[in-house]
Motif scaffolding. Structure first.
Motif, mmCIF file in Angstrom:
data_model
loop_
_atom_site.group_PDB
_atom_site.id
_atom_site.type_symbol
_atom_site.label_atom_id
_atom_site.label_comp_id
_atom_site.label_asym_id
_atom_site.label_seq_id
_atom_site.Cartn_x
_atom_site.Cartn_y
_atom_site.Cartn_z
ATOM 1 N N ALA A 98 11.450 -5.730 -2.334
ATOM 2 C CA ALA A 98 10.395 -6.362 -1.722
ATOM 3 C C ALA A 98 8.755 -6.016 -2.232
ATOM 4 O O ALA A 98 8.192 -6.654 -3.189
ATOM 5 N N GLY A 99 8.479 -4.665 -1.457
ATOM 6 C CA GLY A 99 7.295 -4.092 -2.083
ATOM 7 C C GLY A 99 7.064 -4.050 -3.404
ATOM 8 O O GLY A 99 6.162 -4.380 -3.950
ATOM 9 N N ARG A 100 7.952 -3.438 -4.124
ATOM 10 C CA ARG A 100 7.886 -3.204 -5.625
ATOM 11 C C ARG A 100 7.689 -4.340 -6.333
ATOM 12 O O ARG A 100 6.923 -4.308 -7.160
ATOM 13 N N PRO A 101 8.705 -5.523 -6.112
ATOM 14 C CA PRO A 101 8.333 -6.553 -6.915
ATOM 15 C C PRO A 101 6.920 -7.204 -6.900
ATOM 16 O O PRO A 101 6.477 -7.813 -7.593
ATOM 17 N N ILE A 102 6.336 -7.078 -5.499
ATOM 18 C CA ILE A 102 5.033 -7.668 -5.418
ATOM 19 C C ILE A 102 3.970 -6.796 -6.095
ATOM 20 O O ILE A 102 3.213 -7.484 -6.842
ATOM 21 N N LEU A 103 4.170 -5.287 -6.187
ATOM 22 C CA LEU A 103 3.303 -4.680 -6.912
ATOM 23 C C LEU A 103 3.391 -4.848 -8.289
ATOM 24 O O LEU A 103 2.305 -5.024 -8.979
ATOM 25 N N ASN A 104 4.659 -5.034 -9.006
ATOM 26 C CA ASN A 104 4.665 -5.134 -10.164
ATOM 27 C C ASN A 104 4.174 -6.476 -10.723
ATOM 28 O O ASN A 104 3.356 -6.454 -11.868
ATOM 29 N N VAL A 105 3.939 -7.636 -9.955
ATOM 30 C CA VAL A 105 3.339 -8.941 -10.269
ATOM 31 C C VAL A 105 1.949 -8.428 -10.417
ATOM 32 O O VAL A 105 1.394 -8.938 -11.485
ATOM 33 N N LEU A 106 1.407 -7.771 -9.461
ATOM 34 C CA LEU A 106 -0.013 -7.650 -9.514
ATOM 35 C C LEU A 106 -0.394 -6.661 -10.771
ATOM 36 O O LEU A 106 -1.533 -6.999 -11.400
ATOM 37 N N GLN A 107 0.317 -5.675 -11.030
ATOM 38 C CA GLN A 107 0.207 -4.718 -12.193
ATOM 39 C C GLN A 107 0.124 -5.594 -13.542
ATOM 40 O O GLN A 107 -0.449 -5.275 -14.440
ATOM 41 N N HIS A 108 1.311 -6.363 -13.590
ATOM 42 C CA HIS A 108 1.448 -7.349 -14.667
ATOM 43 C C HIS A 108 0.346 -8.081 -15.098
ATOM 44 O O HIS A 108 0.070 -8.520 -16.205
ATOM 45 N N LYS A 109 -0.417 -8.690 -14.022
ATOM 46 C CA LYS A 109 -1.617 -9.575 -14.079
ATOM 47 C C LYS A 109 -2.772 -9.001 -14.120
ATOM 48 O O LYS A 109 -3.727 -9.438 -14.261
ATOM 49 N N PRO A 168 -5.686 -1.556 -12.071
ATOM 50 C CA PRO A 168 -4.126 -1.651 -11.967
ATOM 51 C C PRO A 168 -3.660 -0.747 -12.989
ATOM 52 O O PRO A 168 -2.366 -0.307 -12.906
ATOM 53 N N ASP A 169 -4.215 -0.577 -14.159
ATOM 54 C CA ASP A 169 -3.794 -0.008 -15.172
ATOM 55 C C ASP A 169 -3.901 1.778 -15.168
ATOM 56 O O ASP A 169 -2.967 2.489 -15.630
ATOM 57 N N ASN A 170 -4.887 2.120 -14.350
ATOM 58 C CA ASN A 170 -5.162 3.520 -14.054
ATOM 59 C C ASN A 170 -5.478 3.841 -12.596
ATOM 60 O O ASN A 170 -6.675 3.935 -12.559
ATOM 61 N N THR A 171 -4.490 3.384 -11.687
ATOM 62 C CA THR A 171 -5.127 3.047 -10.375
ATOM 63 C C THR A 171 -5.292 4.492 -9.682
ATOM 64 O O THR A 171 -4.652 5.372 -9.858
ATOM 65 N N THR A 172 -6.337 4.404 -8.811
ATOM 66 C CA THR A 172 -6.902 5.553 -7.789
ATOM 67 C C THR A 172 -5.817 5.577 -6.930
ATOM 68 O O THR A 172 -5.561 6.721 -6.032
ATOM 69 N N SER A 173 -5.208 4.488 -6.371
ATOM 70 C CA SER A 173 -4.410 4.140 -5.144
ATOM 71 C C SER A 173 -3.501 3.016 -5.183
ATOM 72 O O SER A 173 -4.273 1.842 -5.673
ATOM 73 N N ALA A 174 -2.321 3.229 -5.194
ATOM 74 C CA ALA A 174 -1.543 1.954 -4.828
ATOM 75 C C ALA A 174 -0.414 2.192 -4.179
ATOM 76 O O ALA A 174 -0.029 3.385 -3.778
ATOM 77 N N GLY A 175 -0.001 1.215 -3.296
ATOM 78 C CA GLY A 175 1.041 1.385 -2.469
ATOM 79 C C GLY A 175 2.000 0.174 -2.209
ATOM 80 O O GLY A 175 1.469 -0.859 -2.288
ATOM 81 N N PHE A 176 3.263 0.399 -1.236
ATOM 82 C CA PHE A 176 3.849 -1.119 -1.098
ATOM 83 C C PHE A 176 4.902 -0.562 -0.011
ATOM 84 O O PHE A 176 5.030 0.650 0.208
ATOM 85 N N ASP A 177 5.522 -1.599 0.972
ATOM 86 C CA ASP A 177 6.039 -1.431 1.832
ATOM 87 C C ASP A 177 7.012 -2.490 1.995
ATOM 88 O O ASP A 177 6.925 -3.566 1.779
ATOM 89 N N ASP A 178 8.502 -2.237 1.863
ATOM 90 C CA ASP A 178 9.521 -3.005 1.993
ATOM 91 C C ASP A 178 9.870 -3.527 3.546
ATOM 92 O O ASP A 178 10.455 -4.654 3.809
ATOM 93 N N ASP A 179 9.111 -2.820 4.432
ATOM 94 C CA ASP A 179 9.265 -3.460 5.833
ATOM 95 C C ASP A 179 10.806 -3.786 6.482
ATOM 96 O O ASP A 179 10.983 -4.661 6.776
#
Length: 205
Positions: free
Chosen positions: A78-89, A60-71
């Motif tokens: 939506a998607g960005r806040p979810i991704l932020n939680v994963l990266q923060h943790k 998560p600190d040097n990701t090869t692939s990440a993505g999100f979808d606000d749908d």
């Protein structure tokens, strides 16, 4: 690479101002796997208003692939806040999907951002996390007499036998932690020969 990954799939649920947020988290190893789970949840909850998601493949600190979808939710709520939680943790090889049923009360951009971050956090709180261990595959060439000893060595290092070929010799196809390859060679001694990589394997235990 030092990060955690979920041990198994989990589900969590939040209700905020009559909107239901049903959160699913999955351990994954590819974008295709992530999209499969998203489509499964679209089929399971066809009447939901939104199926918002974020995933991280690798570190998560040097990701090869990440993505999100606000749908369909407002951009960035939506998607960005979810991704932020994963990266923060510092959680990698993971997908979170939040299924939302709108309850009739608008939350506003700030409220949505907090709601989706909270839904992601509720899933993280329910996760059993395990350290990511890079795995690799190898072939071990041995004799019929030494096969049992080779199997014992692989299993004692936490590896597993994927396949066995019997010809004039025995070839074991094995998967084990990348860091244990030298220990495997040492422990086998004269019992077996470790050959080059059988095939790349980016899974983890």
């Amino acid at each position: 690479m030092s990060y955690q990954t979920p041990k198994s799939a989990i589900t969590a649920r939040l209700e905020i101002k009559k909107s239901a947020f049903i959160t699913y988290a999955y351990p994954i190893h590819s974008r295709e796997e992530a999209m499969f789970h998203v489509e499964q949840l679209r089929s399971k909850y066809p009447d939901a208003n939104h199926h918002c998601s974020a995933y991280i493949i690798g570190d998560p600190d040097n990701t090869t692939s990440a993505g999100f979808d606000d749908d369909g939710e407002p951009n960035g709520t939506a998607g960005r806040p979810i991704l932020n939680v994963l990266q923060h943790k510092s959680i990698g090889n993971v997908l979170i999907v939040v299924v939302r049923y709108f309850g009739g009360i608008k939350l506003g951009a700030g409220g949505l951002t907090r709601a989706y971050a909270g839904a992601a956090q509720s899933a993280v709180d329910a996760m059993t996390l395990t350290p990511y261990v890079p795995m690799t595959t190898r072939q071990i060439q041995t004799t019929f007499a030494s096969e049992a000893q080779c199997r014992y060595v692989v299993e004692s290092l936490g590896g597993h036998i994927d396949d066995v070929e019997y010809t004039q010799a025995v070839v074991l196809h094995v998967t084990l932690a990348d860091a244990d390859i030298e220990a495997l060679k040492e422990a086998l001694g004269m019992s077996g020969t470790v050959l080059e990589d059988d095939a790349p394997d980016d899974t983890a235990r």
